[in-house]
Scaffold this motif. Structure first.
Motif, PDB file in Angstrom:
ATOM      1  N   TRP A 217      66.467  66.830 -97.557  1.00  0.00           N
ATOM      2  CA  TRP A 217      66.804  68.369 -96.891  1.00  0.00           C
ATOM      3  C   TRP A 217      67.135  68.934 -97.863  1.00  0.00           C
ATOM      4  N   VAL A 545      73.750  63.813 -88.901  1.00  0.00           N
ATOM      5  CA  VAL A 545      72.535  63.589 -88.198  1.00  0.00           C
ATOM      6  C   VAL A 545      72.362  62.175 -87.752  1.00  0.00           C
ATOM      7  N   TYR A 549      66.895  60.287 -86.886  1.00  0.00           N
ATOM      8  CA  TYR A 549      66.279  61.478 -87.645  1.00  0.00           C
ATOM      9  C   TYR A 549      65.730  60.785 -88.771  1.00  0.00           C
ATOM     10  N   THR A 556      61.963  65.976 -88.739  1.00  0.00           N
ATOM     11  CA  THR A 556      63.229  66.479 -88.820  1.00  0.00           C
ATOM     12  C   THR A 556      63.673  67.006 -89.876  1.00  0.00           C
ATOM     13  N   ARG A 559      63.883  70.631 -89.771  1.00  0.00           N
ATOM     14  CA  ARG A 559      64.807  71.451 -88.814  1.00  0.00           C
ATOM     15  C   ARG A 559      66.293  70.926 -89.341  1.00  0.00           C
ATOM     16  N   ASP A 595      72.148  67.158 -83.125  1.00  0.00           N
ATOM     17  CA  ASP A 595      71.736  66.092 -82.074  1.00  0.00           C
ATOM     18  C   ASP A 595      72.438  65.006 -82.058  1.00  0.00           C
ATOM     19  N   THR A 649      69.192  69.718 -78.787  1.00  0.00           N
ATOM     20  CA  THR A 649      68.044  69.942 -78.219  1.00  0.00           C
ATOM     21  C   THR A 649      68.193  69.885 -76.583  1.00  0.00           C
TER      22      THR A 649
END
Length: 737
Positions: A217, A545, A549, A556, A559, A595, A649
């Protein structure tokens, strides 16, 4: 007669030929490894990479319009640094208008050298042009394109030459196309500069462990900050269907079953590990073309399994060819399969491609913009690196934020800019308070007025006439809170009044932005909104997270990276936390929760399946909507007493967030694939932004200042006058007989 006699005769007749046949077979058998060696040598050889860089991909999505009487625009189009270019060409798509007549000229320059000039005579027409570009290596990593437009209405009359109908319009589809040899890229810095607009980030599998997810990420967030849109792929596995396109399999390798199965190209389902190995060896652009690989144990194990299976097939076809395969494997796929040291990042060339290989967060850190210039080698190991913000005091030089001091040649108008993350210019409760520019302007021949206008994220925050005497001058402009964003653009526009009268147009005059230019940081009330969270994230950020994920990292990771950038989290100054299913997170510091349910959450947004209800701080209902899908809510919340940002979400299908997503003032945003649909400030509804912090209020002569001290001063003056009048009357009465 013996029936075997004829056969004996035939055999005796052919006996002299048999040794020759054995020699031919032995020779063919001996040549087979040599042929396979040539086949493996052909893999990735003479494979040129093609790039097309359009203005739209660089963020210029509206036409560039050059106005009369004179206008100039410079474009910097990225190319691989220090790498020769092949078949480089610039295509300019544009039109012109010549409604006011006169003589108009359009001039195109490449790296400062004029290469094309036209003087159209029609009232309107096509101004498109194709220009060849020199293939010499660019050390800077840019091709500099100059666009000049000139309009002269009359050479014989002393008149204003301004013509609003004479313009040159350059379309965003204008582009630079070129090819280059990826094998010519020999260092990490060059590999990063050669990345395409949509680089492929390759993972070992769709499911990642925490270290690999953490590195991935951050890598994608850095790519996004450079204006690229990364595409996440997992290493193809047995049973998956891949698009081979028009794959080119060297003829000697078609004797190997795995290569033969892929030779037809098109859509193909990988039947066994050997075919996966053949796919990696061929590296067709449509199925296996990584630009960055996040290497972990899963990826290395998959590579070993597939390449071992391919070697077995090679050995079965030609037992003596195993050594040939091993030599190819060590040189081409070795940098991918060999374990990385902690903090290592390296360059690899599988299938004739330049690939950056990272393994952990320390290695990713050297890919950041601040440290990228030192990547002049094909392998680096980061033992320790300082990624703290540049804010060591109350001032930070603009040169540390991308605003390099330099001198501009200003004929009519010129622009100087600096782009930086808010996290790099904030921290410890401080935010940018003012822009301080040190400039020096040379005098014009006719003493024409020269000005500097300062824009912060396209908000005009200050403008001042310049003392055109060649001496340093300081300009200060306050930065309003509402102008702050996670990614900021500081732009200074220098303008010079055009020369009048019957004289030829003068040349440009220099204006210098001096090294003393800086940002002043001020203690600010850090609110519980998006801007306040950016200030907190500058020193501490916790990215949270759910464990789910990591089970679908391909979907993911983009995002998570986009949310981190939109929230102002610096990729290299954050900690990753993974929350198991069915549990709530209890963050200890400023956080971004994606989330994830929060313990003791304080929120004004309430969600249930596809329904959203939103209230303000007083409890007034702002919205209560159901039926939402492909949307998400981003909110500044608290978990207990810890402030942070929560992403949730809405509906069954998550929104595909755009790379341009940014959160500005407010504390609630409803977003979808197009960006921010609606933004709310529920904590300060109806309040005037920066009402108590305007430049006017700082002046002793402002209206608000009169309200506070003018009335008391007036009362005091009135009392003084009364006393003076009373004394005068008393004296007059005393003097009368």
């Amino acid at each position: 007669m013996n029936p075997l006699t004829p056969w004996r005769a035939i055999v005796r007749a052919r006996l002299p030929v048999l040794p020759a046949l054995f020699l031919i077979c032995a020779s063919a058998h001996a040549q087979q490894p040599v042929d396979l060696a040539g086949g493996f040598a052909q893999l990735g050889s003479n494979r040129l990479a093609t790039r097309t860089v359009s203005l739209a991909e660089l963020g210029i999505r509206e036409p560039i319009v050059l106005h009369a009487p004179d206008a100039r625009q410079e474009l910097y189009l990225p190319v691989p640094a220090g790498v020769p270019l092949t078949d480089a060409a610039l295509q300019i798509d544009g039109t012109y208008l010549r409604a006011n007549g006169g003589r108009v000229t359009l001039l195109v320059s490449i790296d400062g050298s004029p290469v094309l000039a036209n003087t159209p005579t029609q009232d309107r027409g096509d101004a498109s042009a194709a220009v060849g570009v020199d293939g010499a290596p660019r050390k800077t990593g840019f091709v500099r394109v100059g666009l000049d437009w000139s309009s002269v209405l009359s050479d014989n009359l002393c008149a204003d030459q301004t013509a609003i109908g004479n313009v040159w319009r350059i379309a965003p589809t204008s582009r630079l196309t070129y090819r280059f040899d990826p094998n010519a890229i020999v260092d990490l810095r060059g590999a990063w500069s050669a990345l395409p607009d949509h680089p492929v980030v390759m993972l070992g599998s769709r499911t990642l462990g925490t270290p690999a997810f953490d590195a991935a990420w951050r890598t994608e967030a850095l790519l996004q900050r450079d204006g690229r849109v990364p595409v996440t792929h997992a290493l193809p596995a047995v049973g998956e269907t891949v698009d081979l396109g028009q794959v080119d399999v060297p003829a000697p390798l078609r004797a190997i079953p795995a290569f033969a199965a892929l030779a037809a190209g098109g859509s193909h389902t990988l039947a066994n590990p050997a075919e996966v190995g053949a796919l990696i060896a061929l590296a067709p652009r449509t199925a296996f073309a990584p630009d960055v690989i996040v290497a972990d144990d899963t990826l290395r194990a998959a590579l070993k399994t597939s390449l071992d299976a391919l070697r077995a097939q090679v050995a079965s076809v030609a037992p003596n060819a195993g050594e040939v395969f091993d030599a190819w494997r060590n040189s081409v796929t070795g940098p991918l399969a060999a374990p990385l040291e902690p903090g290592e990042v390296r360059l690899a060339h599988p299938g004739g491609q330049a690939v950056i290989v990272v393994g952990d967060t320390s290695g990713v850190s050297v890919l950041a913009r601040a440290w990228r210039p030192i990547g002049v080698t094909n392998r680096l190991v980061v033992h320790e690196i300082d990624n703290a913000p540049n804010t060591k005091g109350d001032e930070i030089a603009l040169s540390l934020l991308g605003g390099e001091p330099r001198t501009l040649d200003v004929q009519g108008r010129a622009t100087w800019d600096a782009s930086f993350d808010l996290g790099a210019a904030s921290g410890d409760g401080k935010l940018p308070g003012a822009v301080v520019l040190d400039v020096a302007a040379a005098p014009a021949a006719n003493n024409a007025a020269q000005s500097a206008s300062i824009y912060f994220n396209d908000v005009l925050i200050g403008s001042q006439l310049l003392n055109a005497n060649g001496k340093p001058q300081r300009i200060t402009a306050r930065v309003p809170r509402y102008a702050l964003a996670p990614v900021n653009l500081l732009r200074v526009v220098f303008e010079r009044q055009p020369e009048g009268g019957c004289q030829s147009r003068g040349l440009g005059h220099p204006i210098a932005v001096l090294p003393g230019s800086h940002l002043t940081l001020t203690d600010a009330k850090v609110d519980d909104d998006f801007t306040g969270m950016v200030a907190r994230f500058a020193t501490n950020a916790n990215l949270i997270v759910p464990a789910a994920y990591l089970q679908n990292a391909v979907a993911t990771l983009p995002r998570v990276a986009r949310l981190a950038n939109a929230s102002g989290i610096a990729p290299l100054r954050a900690d990753l936390s993974v929350v198991p299913a069915g549990t709530s997170a209890s963050p200890k510091g400023a956080f971004l929760a994606v989330d994830v349910p929060l313990a003791d959450e304080k929120s004004v947004v309430h969600l249930s399946k596809d329904r959203l209800s939103l209230t303000d701080s007083s409890g007034t209902m702002l919205a209560d909507i159901s039926g939402l899908n492909r949307t998400s809510v981003i909110e500044a919340v608290k978990s207990g007493s810890v402030p942070g940002i929560a992403y949730t979400t809405v509906g069954d299908t998550p929104a595909i967030l755009p790379a341009t997503l940014q959160l500005t003032r407010g504390d609630v945003a409803i977003v979808d694939g197009s960006g921010v649909l609606r933004q709310f400030d529920t904590r300060h509804p109806g309040q005037v932004v920066d009402a108590d912090n305007t430049e006017e209020s700082d002046s002793p002569w402002s209206t608000r200042s009169w309200v506070w001290w003018g009335i008391p001063a007036g009362i005091v003056c009135f009392l003084v006058v009364l006393v003076l009048v009373a004394n005068a009357v008393r004296r007059r009465n005393r003097d009368q007989p």
